[in-house]
Design an enzyme around this catalytic site. Structure first.
Site, PDB file in Angstrom:
ATOM      1  N   ASP A   1       0.813  -1.218   0.000  1.00  0.00           N
ATOM      2  CA  ASP A   1       0.000   0.000   0.000  1.00  0.00           C
ATOM      3  C   ASP A   1       0.846   1.266   0.000  1.00  0.00           C
ATOM      4  OD1 ASP A   1       0.877  -0.589   2.600  1.00  0.00           O
ATOM      5  OD2 ASP A   1      -1.105  -1.197   3.261  1.00  0.00           O
TER       6      ASP A   1
ATOM      7  N   GLU B   1      -9.850  -2.309   5.167  1.00  0.00           N
ATOM      8  CA  GLU B   1     -10.456  -1.990   6.459  1.00  0.00           C
ATOM      9  C   GLU B   1     -11.725  -2.821   6.655  1.00  0.00           C
ATOM     10  OE1 GLU B   1      -8.872  -0.335   8.583  1.00  0.00           O
ATOM     11  OE2 GLU B   1      -8.278   1.672   7.971  1.00  0.00           O
TER      12      GLU B   1
ATOM     13  N   ASN C   1      -7.598  -3.300  14.370  1.00  0.00           N
ATOM     14  CA  ASN C   1      -8.999  -3.577  13.989  1.00  0.00           C
ATOM     15  C   ASN C   1      -9.103  -4.743  13.005  1.00  0.00           C
ATOM     16  OD1 ASN C   1      -8.002  -2.487  11.641  1.00  0.00           O
ATOM     17  ND2 ASN C   1      -9.559  -0.897  11.422  1.00  0.00           N
TER      18      ASN C   1
ATOM     19  N   HIS D   1      -7.377  -5.022  10.135  1.00  0.00           N
ATOM     20  CA  HIS D   1      -7.102  -4.731   8.712  1.00  0.00           C
ATOM     21  C   HIS D   1      -5.811  -5.409   8.264  1.00  0.00           C
ATOM     22  CE1 HIS D   1      -4.738  -0.877   9.953  1.00  0.00           C
ATOM     23  NE2 HIS D   1      -3.857  -1.705   9.436  1.00  0.00           N
TER      24      HIS D   1
HETATM   25  C1  F6R Z   1       1.419  -1.675   6.054  1.00  0.00           C
HETATM   26  C2  F6R Z   1       0.114  -2.342   6.125  1.00  0.00           C
HETATM   27  C3  F6R Z   1      -0.655  -2.374   7.389  1.00  0.00           C
HETATM   28  C4  F6R Z   1       0.183  -2.757   8.604  1.00  0.00           C
HETATM   29  C5  F6R Z   1      -0.665  -2.732   9.871  1.00  0.00           C
HETATM   30  C6  F6R Z   1       0.163  -3.008  11.108  1.00  0.00           C
HETATM   31  O1  F6R Z   1       1.949  -1.752   4.748  1.00  0.00           O
HETATM   32  O2  F6R Z   1      -0.321  -2.824   5.142  1.00  0.00           O
HETATM   33  O3  F6R Z   1      -1.715  -3.286   7.252  1.00  0.00           O
HETATM   34  O4  F6R Z   1       0.732  -4.031   8.420  1.00  0.00           O
HETATM   35  O5  F6R Z   1      -1.269  -1.480   9.994  1.00  0.00           O
HETATM   36  O6  F6R Z   1       1.041  -1.943  11.304  1.00  0.00           O
HETATM   37  P1  F6R Z   1       2.173  -2.010  12.423  1.00  0.00           P
HETATM   38  O7  F6R Z   1       3.125  -3.057  12.002  1.00  0.00           O
HETATM   39  O8  F6R Z   1       2.797  -0.640  12.411  1.00  0.00           O
HETATM   40  O9  F6R Z   1       1.492  -2.330  13.707  1.00  0.00           O
END
Ligand code: F6R
Length: 250
Positions: A67, A143, A136, A138
């Site tokens: 992303d 989401e 959450n 995701h």
């Molecule tokens: C990042 C992504 C997100 C993260 C998720 C966890 O490229 O796709 O889904 O993997 O938000 O983020 P952290 O590792 O910072 O807790």
């Protein structure tokens, strides 16, 4: 689904890096699907160490990131392209032309989403897809919603995600509210899906994703339908599902 419960973040990172390194040694032109965020940082550090000290060769490896924030140029310090350069690509011998991150500054974001899917389609699949998970549930920026989105798409970030990621921005209000995210098909079409998680803030998301009903309300739950999934999580992230582990540890 194979679940590895490890003591801490460092063990999680080393175990994950070892799996990726084994793949790259066996298949030097492997296609890796990669996340940003705090969870993979140690894995990237360990892979960079293996490059320096053990000649792990990334010269033919291809990467596809999950992303990118909409509105941040690739030079913006908080863009995911910058993150990947700083945390990983600058420390290994990967060819920049083989690395893919959506363009958050594309004039036509819908066209950029289609371009990204077509690029993925040309690869066919990733050999390994590494993912983190949001509190959450995701994965990438898919989401919680009423249905799963298969294609790369514009994601409107939820309050939970904004709260979790604002800490990276000097001025929290500068965090973009939208992102380009790989869809569920892009994530699920990998050969080997690896979910990494650490800390109690992820415990609910991990329990729901591994043991709850498969539902777009918890996007991570879709991984239960993938034939080859490895979860590597520390004890804190596993606290809500400890006694069910033996059922899934095949
Ligand atoms: C990042 C992504 C997100 C993260 C998720 C966890 O490229 O796709 O889904 O993997 O938000 O983020 P952290 O590792 O910072 O807790």
């Amino acid at each position: 689904m194979k679940i590895h419960v490890v003591a801490n973040e460092q063990e999680m990172s080393i175990k994950t890096a070892n799996i990726i390194a084994d793949l790259v040694r066996k298949k030097p032109n492997a296609v890796l699907g990669l996340p940003t965020g705090s969870t993979p940082l140690g894995t990237y550090r360990e892979l960079a160490r293996m490059f320096r000290e053990e000649n792990l060769d990334f010269s033919q490896v291809h990467t596809i990131n999950l992303d990118e924030y909409i509105g941040l140029s690739k030079y913006h310090p908080q863009s995911y392209r910058s993150f990947m350069r700083k945390q990983f690509f600058d420390h290994i011998n990967i060819d920049g032309r083989n690395t893919h991150v959506p363009d958050g500054m594309a004039k036509d974001v819908e066209a950029e989403c289609r371009r990204y899917d077509e690029m993925m389609f040309r690869y066919g699949h990733t050999d390994l897809q590494l993912i983190g998970i949001g509190p959450n549930g995701h994965i990438a920026f898919n989401e919680p919603a009423d249905s799963f989105t298969p294609d790369t798409h514009v994601s409107i970030l939820t309050e939970s995600t904004i709260n979790a990621n604002q800490r990276f921005f000097q001025n929290p209000d500068d965090m973009p509210r939208t992102a380009i995210s790989l869809g569920m098909r892009g994530i699920m079409s990998t050969r080997h899906l690896i979910l990494i998680a650490c800390g109690e803030g992820k415990a609910e998301a991990v329990a729901n994703s591994c043991f709850g009903p498969v539902t777009p309300r918890v996007p991570g739950s879709l991984i239960q339908l993938h034939p080859y999934v490895t979860v590597i999580a520390d004890e804190a992230a596993m606290t809500l599902c400890p006694n069910k582990l033996s059922e899934l540890d095949d």
